[in-house]
Motif scaffolding. Structure first.
Motif, PDB file in Angstrom:
ATOM      1  N   LEU A  39     -22.479  29.505 -40.870  1.00 33.26           N
ATOM      2  CA  LEU A  39     -23.153  29.107 -39.633  1.00 33.26           C
ATOM      3  C   LEU A  39     -23.499  27.618 -39.658  1.00 33.26           C
ATOM      4  N   ALA A  40     -23.969  27.148 -40.795  1.00 32.10           N
ATOM      5  CA  ALA A  40     -24.289  25.723 -40.922  1.00 32.10           C
ATOM      6  C   ALA A  40     -23.028  24.877 -40.755  1.00 32.10           C
ATOM      7  N   GLN A  41     -21.926  25.344 -41.317  1.00 35.38           N
ATOM      8  CA  GLN A  41     -20.660  24.634 -41.147  1.00 35.38           C
ATOM      9  C   GLN A  41     -20.250  24.593 -39.681  1.00 35.38           C
ATOM     10  N   ALA A  42     -20.373  25.736 -38.996  1.00 34.29           N
ATOM     11  CA  ALA A  42     -19.992  25.809 -37.588  1.00 34.29           C
ATOM     12  C   ALA A  42     -20.821  24.847 -36.750  1.00 34.29           C
ATOM     13  N   HIS A  43     -22.101  24.730 -37.052  1.00 36.31           N
ATOM     14  CA  HIS A  43     -22.959  23.816 -36.297  1.00 36.31           C
ATOM     15  C   HIS A  43     -22.610  22.357 -36.591  1.00 36.31           C
ATOM     16  N   ARG A  44     -22.260  22.047 -37.826  1.00 38.61           N
ATOM     17  CA  ARG A  44     -21.834  20.679 -38.138  1.00 38.61           C
ATOM     18  C   ARG A  44     -20.562  20.328 -37.365  1.00 38.61           C
TER      19      ARG A  44
END
Length: 211
Positions: A39-44
């Motif tokens: 999820l953090a990757q997707a937001h980045r």
């Protein structure tokens, strides 16, 4: 008054964010969600593309891709549609099993997974997906984002895209990676499998599985 220079449209080819199955090297099922890291990757990734003229998003509807696409939709407000042709290769009865327990190389060219797709069947489906992507890219007024899976990215890059001199198709595509393809044909790749937007998030990344 200066003339406004209209830059050619591009396709943003994106692999989904990381899942627990990627980290544990498990052949994934369709409904596996992104992990907290994914999820953090997707937001980045979404932050990177928030002001890059994304006019439409088309995504695999497998949960891990759909979650990645929705993060991009939230950042851009671009319409989001789902396309089953963008699914990962179907490994049939192998799905849900750890790579270490398979006792075989499921990526071997002649291997046909029980109740799954052979390589020729998979590539034929990706060909149909590529036809769909080209039609969407021609129809939208702006840039098209395509959210899919590692083997789909590899098939597209190896069989439909033109890489820069000296570049080779990656064997493994990074989670939440970005590839930029110039429109229209010959579909030259401007940026390949880039994760610069992940920065320190990937400093201690594990080697995620290909699918």
């Amino acid at each position: 008054m200066r003339d406004i220079i209209q830059l050619p449209a591009v396709i943003f080819l994106i692999r989904h964010g990381e899942t627990a199955g990627n980290a544990a090297r498990v052949v994934q099922l369709p409904d596996v969600p992104l992990s907290a890291r994914g999820l953090a990757q997707a937001h980045r990734l979404a932050q990177r593309l928030a002001r890059e003229g994304v006019a439409h998003i088309v995504s695999s509807d497998f949960t891990r891709a759909a979650m990645t696409a929705r993060a991009l939709h939230d950042a851009t407000d671009a319409p989001l549609t789902f396309e089953p042709l963008l699914h990962e290769r179907n490994f049939g009865d192998l799905r849900g099993r750890a790579y270490a327990d398979l006792g075989l190389d499921m990526f071997e060219p002649d291997y046909a997974p029980p109740n799954g797709e052979t390589w020729p069947a998979f590539h034929a489906r990706v060909d149909r997906a590529w036809t769909r992507i080209q039609a969407l890219a021609a129809a939208v007024d702006g840039n098209l984002a395509v959210v899919t899976h590692g083997l789909v990215c590899r098939s597209l890059a190896g069989r439909h895209l033109v890489l820069a001199d000296g570049c080779i198709v990656p064997e493994r595509w990074d989670n939440a990676s970005l590839t930029i393809v110039e429109c229209p044909a010959p579909w030259r790749v401007r940026l390949l499998n880039c994760i610069a937007h992940l920065g320190d998030l990937d400093a201690a990344a594990v080697d995620s599985a290909a699918v």
